[in-house]
Scaffold this motif. Sequence first.
Motif, PDB file in Angstrom:
ATOM      1  N   ALA A 164       5.269   0.490  -5.287  1.00  0.00           N
ATOM      2  CA  ALA A 164       5.729   0.605  -6.844  1.00  0.00           C
ATOM      3  C   ALA A 164       5.653  -0.638  -7.373  1.00  0.00           C
ATOM      4  O   ALA A 164       5.415  -0.948  -8.795  1.00  0.00           O
ATOM      5  CB  ALA A 164       7.011   1.383  -6.774  1.00  0.00           C
ATOM      6  N   GLU A 165       6.354  -1.618  -6.766  1.00  0.00           N
ATOM      7  CA  GLU A 165       6.446  -2.944  -7.551  1.00  0.00           C
ATOM      8  C   GLU A 165       4.910  -3.456  -7.844  1.00  0.00           C
ATOM      9  O   GLU A 165       4.810  -4.154  -8.828  1.00  0.00           O
ATOM     10  CB  GLU A 165       7.218  -3.898  -6.738  1.00  0.00           C
ATOM     11  CG  GLU A 165       8.468  -3.830  -6.493  1.00  0.00           C
ATOM     12  CD  GLU A 165       9.425  -4.659  -5.883  1.00  0.00           C
ATOM     13  OE1 GLU A 165       8.799  -5.772  -5.451  1.00  0.00           O
ATOM     14  OE2 GLU A 165      10.487  -4.493  -5.477  1.00  0.00           O
ATOM     15  N   PHE A 166       3.950  -3.234  -7.087  1.00  0.00           N
ATOM     16  CA  PHE A 166       2.508  -3.729  -7.155  1.00  0.00           C
ATOM     17  C   PHE A 166       1.961  -2.914  -8.658  1.00  0.00           C
ATOM     18  O   PHE A 166       1.569  -3.542  -9.535  1.00  0.00           O
ATOM     19  CB  PHE A 166       1.489  -3.350  -6.131  1.00  0.00           C
ATOM     20  CG  PHE A 166       0.412  -3.322  -6.583  1.00  0.00           C
ATOM     21  CD1 PHE A 166      -0.127  -4.540  -6.623  1.00  0.00           C
ATOM     22  CD2 PHE A 166      -0.535  -2.194  -6.531  1.00  0.00           C
ATOM     23  CE1 PHE A 166      -1.917  -4.602  -6.809  1.00  0.00           C
ATOM     24  CE2 PHE A 166      -1.725  -2.071  -7.020  1.00  0.00           C
ATOM     25  CZ  PHE A 166      -2.431  -3.439  -7.130  1.00  0.00           C
ATOM     26  N   TYR A 167       2.387  -1.643  -8.636  1.00  0.00           N
ATOM     27  CA  TYR A 167       1.914  -0.946  -9.934  1.00  0.00           C
ATOM     28  C   TYR A 167       2.530  -1.524 -11.242  1.00  0.00           C
ATOM     29  O   TYR A 167       1.972  -1.675 -12.119  1.00  0.00           O
ATOM     30  CB  TYR A 167       2.385   0.535  -9.796  1.00  0.00           C
ATOM     31  CG  TYR A 167       1.395   1.187  -8.803  1.00  0.00           C
ATOM     32  CD1 TYR A 167      -0.071   1.050  -8.995  1.00  0.00           C
ATOM     33  CD2 TYR A 167       1.803   2.052  -8.014  1.00  0.00           C
ATOM     34  CE1 TYR A 167      -1.062   1.703  -7.988  1.00  0.00           C
ATOM     35  CE2 TYR A 167       0.995   2.906  -7.121  1.00  0.00           C
ATOM     36  CZ  TYR A 167      -0.463   2.963  -7.112  1.00  0.00           C
ATOM     37  OH  TYR A 167      -1.195   3.333  -6.045  1.00  0.00           O
ATOM     38  N   THR A 168       3.848  -1.776 -11.126  1.00  0.00           N
ATOM     39  CA  THR A 168       4.679  -2.442 -12.414  1.00  0.00           C
ATOM     40  C   THR A 168       3.955  -3.843 -12.481  1.00  0.00           C
ATOM     41  O   THR A 168       3.824  -4.092 -13.785  1.00  0.00           O
ATOM     42  CB  THR A 168       6.101  -2.814 -11.786  1.00  0.00           C
ATOM     43  OG1 THR A 168       6.764  -1.467 -11.487  1.00  0.00           O
ATOM     44  CG2 THR A 168       6.776  -3.314 -12.817  1.00  0.00           C
ATOM     45  N   ALA A 169       3.560  -4.532 -11.668  1.00  0.00           N
ATOM     46  CA  ALA A 169       2.995  -5.753 -11.792  1.00  0.00           C
ATOM     47  C   ALA A 169       1.785  -5.651 -12.579  1.00  0.00           C
ATOM     48  O   ALA A 169       1.244  -6.400 -13.559  1.00  0.00           O
ATOM     49  CB  ALA A 169       2.920  -6.654 -10.562  1.00  0.00           C
ATOM     50  N   LEU A 170       0.816  -4.669 -12.273  1.00  0.00           N
ATOM     51  CA  LEU A 170      -0.326  -4.336 -12.746  1.00  0.00           C
ATOM     52  C   LEU A 170      -0.089  -4.169 -14.358  1.00  0.00           C
ATOM     53  O   LEU A 170      -1.368  -4.445 -15.169  1.00  0.00           O
ATOM     54  CB  LEU A 170      -1.021  -3.031 -12.301  1.00  0.00           C
ATOM     55  CG  LEU A 170      -1.947  -3.121 -11.242  1.00  0.00           C
ATOM     56  CD1 LEU A 170      -2.110  -1.748 -10.576  1.00  0.00           C
ATOM     57  CD2 LEU A 170      -3.062  -3.870 -11.346  1.00  0.00           C
TER      58      LEU A 170
END
Length: 508
Positions: A38-44
């Motif tokens: 989820a944090e990876f998607y947010t960083a995207l």
Amino acid sequence: MSIRLTIRAGGVVRAWMTNEWSVLVALATIPAGPESLAEFYTALRRYEEEQSWKILCQATAIEDSFRRDKAACLIDLDSRSVLAGGGFELPDRCDALQADEDDHAEGFPIVWLYTPDDWLYETVPADWISLLDSRAKALEGRRSIDTRAVLYGPPMLSFIAHRVAVVRAEGSEQTASDQIRAIHAEWLMTPREDLLGRTPREILLRDRNSIVLDIERRSQQWSRQGFAPPPLAEDSSAYRFGGSGTIEVVLYFDLMRALLGSLWDWTEAATIPEDQLLERLIEQREAFLNQPPEGEGRSLTVRQLIESERRRMPITADGSHLDCDCPVCQMEADGVFGSGPMFMSYDGHQLELEDEFAFSMTETREKWEKEQEDFKRFNAEFNRELAEREASGDSSESAWNSSFVDWDNIVGQTDAPVSGKIALGFLLAEIVSGLQQAGASQGSIDALNEAYSNFRRADEPIVEQSAAEDFRASLEHIAQNHPELTSQSADLQSRLDEILRGSGDDGG
């Protein structure tokens, strides 16, 4: 080139068949410190919409990351590792890359990469699965602690209350300011169990450089795309457990001095029970955090400034708060009222003026001592050349009244006593002095200093060129509004061009 991209986070493994640019975008999420998918998607979201990523991903096993020598990249957040294989070559750990027409970038066409040195970053080795497993297992035991509960909370307050009481009881011929300074240094330099054996100083500085770099890049992105990139989420690991940037380090210094100064005054006037002292300190801390920094004329409180930095959000030069839901703020960011906002930063020079390692923002004592020697040597050389110039009666026309820089021995010289970028600061100081004498607004001065700071710290060609353009525009603005500074502004722009040419010639 079609590339298999695999990401593991929190034991969840997902894969995509994608292109090289998308892999670079995925690598560019690492500075945001994601620890979950989820944090990876947010960083995207800093670079492009994440919806297509969610739709196109496939569940997989970590063992399937590399297949039959086909181009592949694995970003393993669990073991803090990046591996490449099958002909895909990893870019530099720290770099800025721009998409070309063939990349078909879906969002912002520049990515900024920064993979910390403690990450594994290499071509896939033969024993890669066992290597990642061992690294992930070692990291499982790593405790994530809320260090700010120590730095701002009862541990810090109790420490300074106790030490002030002890120092006062012992008595000393030192001045009150020297004794306060010593207690402050002792707090910063004392290893603590509640900080896992590290000192408050180490905690404050551990991520400073990477946070400063990330915010600089978000400022560049904001300026280029015309609107603010999304901030880190408040529930993200990087926000909750991450380190401090320069703004927080500087404001924490001011907070400590304010608390220690109040403690000293209170205990001089009367004997106060420790529990009452702690109550007063909490009130003093909250009052400090909930008002703007003293004497800076900004609208943001100390707490809001620190909050913005923790979320990696650039702060506008006038210190105004950016409300991303406000349509007026959005129009300003979109450039409706001009070229968009300028940004502010803290350089922490007042900490260096303490002339003590404990308060310096240099990570190691060895590096700090070398910097001290380099500065003394440069200062001596500067004073010698200035004295020789005055003694020779050199009256050649110059745009500068109080600044002298020997450009022949700086620009293009690899062994110059100081870099050309730093030398510009000596000339800029005279312009700033002129602005102060002319009664210019603090916002104008801060914007000029910020533009210079962004250029001085830029170490990538794309960022450096953009920062130089912003700095030049700021100097033009000063010349237009203060004709008496036109000659200095023009000369400084000329020196800026010299430095850029020298940088292009020899990489210096």
